[in-house]
Design a protein around this motif. Structure first.
Motif, PDB file in Angstrom:
ATOM      1  N   ALA A   1       0.850  -0.928   0.144  1.00 16.42           N
ATOM      2  CA  ALA A   1      -0.042  -0.467  -0.169  1.00 16.42           C
ATOM      3  C   ALA A   1       0.774   1.434   0.040  1.00 16.42           C
ATOM      4  CB  ALA A   1      -0.960  -0.005   1.386  1.00 16.42           C
ATOM      5  N   HIS A   2       2.174   1.014   0.659  1.00 18.08           N
ATOM      6  CA  HIS A   2       3.045   2.411   0.568  1.00 18.08           C
ATOM      7  C   HIS A   2       3.773   2.236  -0.412  1.00 18.08           C
ATOM      8  CE1 HIS A   2       1.531   2.302   4.951  1.00 18.08           C
ATOM      9  NE2 HIS A   2       1.727   3.681   4.735  1.00 18.08           N
ATOM     10  N   GLY A   3       3.660   1.614  -1.763  1.00 19.48           N
ATOM     11  CA  GLY A   3       4.779   1.166  -2.157  1.00 19.48           C
ATOM     12  C   GLY A   3       5.210   0.154  -3.553  1.00 19.48           C
ATOM     13  N   HIS A   4       5.982  -0.023  -1.734  1.00 22.93           N
ATOM     14  CA  HIS A   4       6.838  -1.036  -1.598  1.00 22.93           C
ATOM     15  C   HIS A   4       6.151  -2.976  -1.455  1.00 22.93           C
ATOM     16  CE1 HIS A   4       8.890   2.008   0.026  1.00 22.93           C
ATOM     17  NE2 HIS A   4       8.116   1.691   0.321  1.00 22.93           N
ATOM     18  N   HIS A   5       6.566  -3.286  -2.241  1.00 23.15           N
ATOM     19  CA  HIS A   5       6.474  -4.799  -3.170  1.00 23.15           C
ATOM     20  C   HIS A   5       7.385  -5.757  -2.760  1.00 23.15           C
ATOM     21  CE1 HIS A   5       3.014  -3.613  -5.276  1.00 23.15           C
ATOM     22  NE2 HIS A   5       3.326  -2.625  -5.623  1.00 23.15           N
ATOM     23  N   VAL A   6       7.049  -6.781  -1.140  1.00 23.63           N
ATOM     24  CA  VAL A   6       8.342  -6.966  -0.713  1.00 23.63           C
ATOM     25  C   VAL A   6       7.279  -8.674  -0.746  1.00 23.63           C
ATOM     26  CG1 VAL A   6       9.240  -7.040   1.534  1.00 23.63           C
ATOM     27  CG2 VAL A   6       9.186  -5.221   0.260  1.00 23.63           C
ATOM     28  N   HIS A   7       8.658  -9.758  -0.667  1.00 27.62           N
ATOM     29  CA  HIS A   7       8.426 -11.016  -0.638  1.00 27.62           C
ATOM     30  C   HIS A   7       9.543 -11.716   0.190  1.00 27.62           C
ATOM     31  CE1 HIS A   7       5.376 -11.150  -3.860  1.00 27.62           C
ATOM     32  NE2 HIS A   7       6.620 -10.268  -4.928  1.00 27.62           N
ATOM     33  N   ASP A   8      10.789 -11.355   0.455  1.00 24.01           N
ATOM     34  CA  ASP A   8      11.543 -11.890   0.849  1.00 24.01           C
ATOM     35  C   ASP A   8      11.739 -11.068   2.679  1.00 24.01           C
ATOM     36  OD1 ASP A   8      13.357 -12.920   2.231  1.00 24.01           O
ATOM     37  OD2 ASP A   8      15.473 -11.373   1.478  1.00 24.01           O
ATOM     38  N   LEU A   9      11.026 -11.882   3.847  1.00 21.72           N
ATOM     39  CA  LEU A   9      11.169 -11.514   4.858  1.00 21.72           C
ATOM     40  C   LEU A   9      11.621 -11.554   5.880  1.00 21.72           C
ATOM     41  CD1 LEU A   9       7.264 -11.123   5.012  1.00 21.72           C
ATOM     42  CD2 LEU A   9       8.259  -9.088   4.680  1.00 21.72           C
ATOM     43  N   SER A  10      13.055 -12.405   5.408  1.00 20.00           N
ATOM     44  CA  SER A  10      13.820 -13.643   5.988  1.00 20.00           C
ATOM     45  C   SER A  10      14.280 -12.351   7.146  1.00 20.00           C
ATOM     46  CB  SER A  10      14.914 -14.196   5.133  1.00 20.00           C
ATOM     47  OG  SER A  10      15.404 -12.712   4.438  1.00 20.00           O
ATOM     48  N   GLY A  11      14.315 -11.279   6.866  1.00 20.90           N
ATOM     49  CA  GLY A  11      15.556  -9.993   7.952  1.00 20.90           C
ATOM     50  C   GLY A  11      14.846  -9.847   9.659  1.00 20.90           C
TER      51      GLY A  11
END
Length: 318
Positions: free
Chosen positions: A282-292
């Protein structure tokens, strides 16, 4: 030491403690007044050498540290106090009144952590040593401390933990909020090209209503910036407050919608991942890797479930 201390202005320096070998996860801060110097947070005992090396870079002798301040006694904030304190012969440890006895005698703290981490406890957090009683000073709500030209004022700030204090610094017009006003995730940790804030609901004392009261209490101080232990500064402070109120409410709401006795924490963790990805998109950040941030996702799920299971058990008892 992979990084050098960062000058944040206003007489504040950030030290990356490089906990677990990770950059951008846990910070300590040095605040210098005209006559006194304070060290905020120390992390685990593994971080001690990083702190000492950073002080050397800053030209600060260990005997010039007057105060070691911990926001609360979770081991990633204060586990190394007893280990590093002998290096600071003139320092007094300042903490929340509920935290003092656990620093002086960490037996219960170690037992509780051992139940979670088992044989990995010392590997993760190093040695957890007691602090001499005469070197610990409990700071009451509203109590102030003069560093010379700047004042530190301590505030009871439950929500993340009942033994949590936040400290307003007049010199920077900032508040050191520990884990109460969200976690600030930075690219060094996540690998993303942006910074974002999400709440910490880790076990075992998360309290939604207490978070709301604490945010309103701190917001009334009209600070300009927030110094997060995890990690760095948010400016304007109003963003951290607004973000915390919304995301804490969302986390608590969907956890309650999902809850049933015996719900696996993994199910709630997956819901948190879904929320984070949707929120970032919704803020323009398309993220798949949440490992951090997987460790925090697990802890947040477990903390939310702990509260709901406790509430359920209380209702069952009538």
């Amino acid at each position: 030491m992979k990084t050098t201390p960062q000058d944040l202005g206003y007489g504040v320096h950030l030290i990356d403690l490089e906990e677990g070998g990770e950059l951008g996860r846990t910070a300590a801060y040095i605040v210098r007044g005209e006559s006194k110097t304070a060290l905020f947070e120390v992390g685990s005992s593994h971080a001690a050498q990083n702190i000492l090396d950073s002080l050397d870079v800053l030209g600060i002798k260990p005997e010039e540290i007057d105060y070691v301040i911990v926001t609360h006694i979770h081991l990633d904030h204060s586990g190394g106090v007893g280990y590093i304190l002998p290096n600071f012969p003139n320092a007094t440890v300042l903490c929340h009144p509920r935290a003092a006895r656990h620093l002086i005698d960490p037996t219960r703290l170690i037992a509780g952590a051992s139940a979670v981490y088992g044989d990995d406890l010392e590997r993760i957090f190093g040695k957890i040593l007691p602090v001499a009683e005469e070197r610990v000073r409990a700071m009451e709500d509203g109590e102030a401390l003069d560093l010379g030209g700047r004042t530190l004022t301590f505030y009871d700030s439950p929500g993340h933990a009942r033994h949590h204090c936040s400290i307003h610094d007049s010199g920077s017009q900032g508040i050191f909020t520990g884990d109460t006003v969200s976690i600030r995730y930075v690219p060094e940790l996540t690998g993303w090209d942006f910074t974002c804030l999400f709440p910490s609901t880790s076990p075992s004392e998360f309290d939604r209503e207490a978070v709301f009261r604490t945010v309103e209490k701190l917001r009334a101080l009209n600070p300009e910036r927030i110094y997060h232990t995890h990690f760095g500064a948010t400016e304007p402070a109003s963003y951290a407050f607004e973000r915390t109120l919304r995301t804490v409410a969302d986390y608590d709401d969907f956890a309650r919608e999902m809850f049933r006795p015996g719900l696996p924490w993994e199910d709630l963790a997956e819901r948190i991942r879904e929320y984070i990805r949707t929120d970032l998109a919704a803020h323009g950040h398309h993220v798949h890797d949440l490992s951090g941030i997987e460790l925090d996702i697990r802890l947040n799920a477990q903390g939310l479930l702990f509260v709901l299971e406790k509430e359920h058990a209380k209702k069952q008892q009538g």
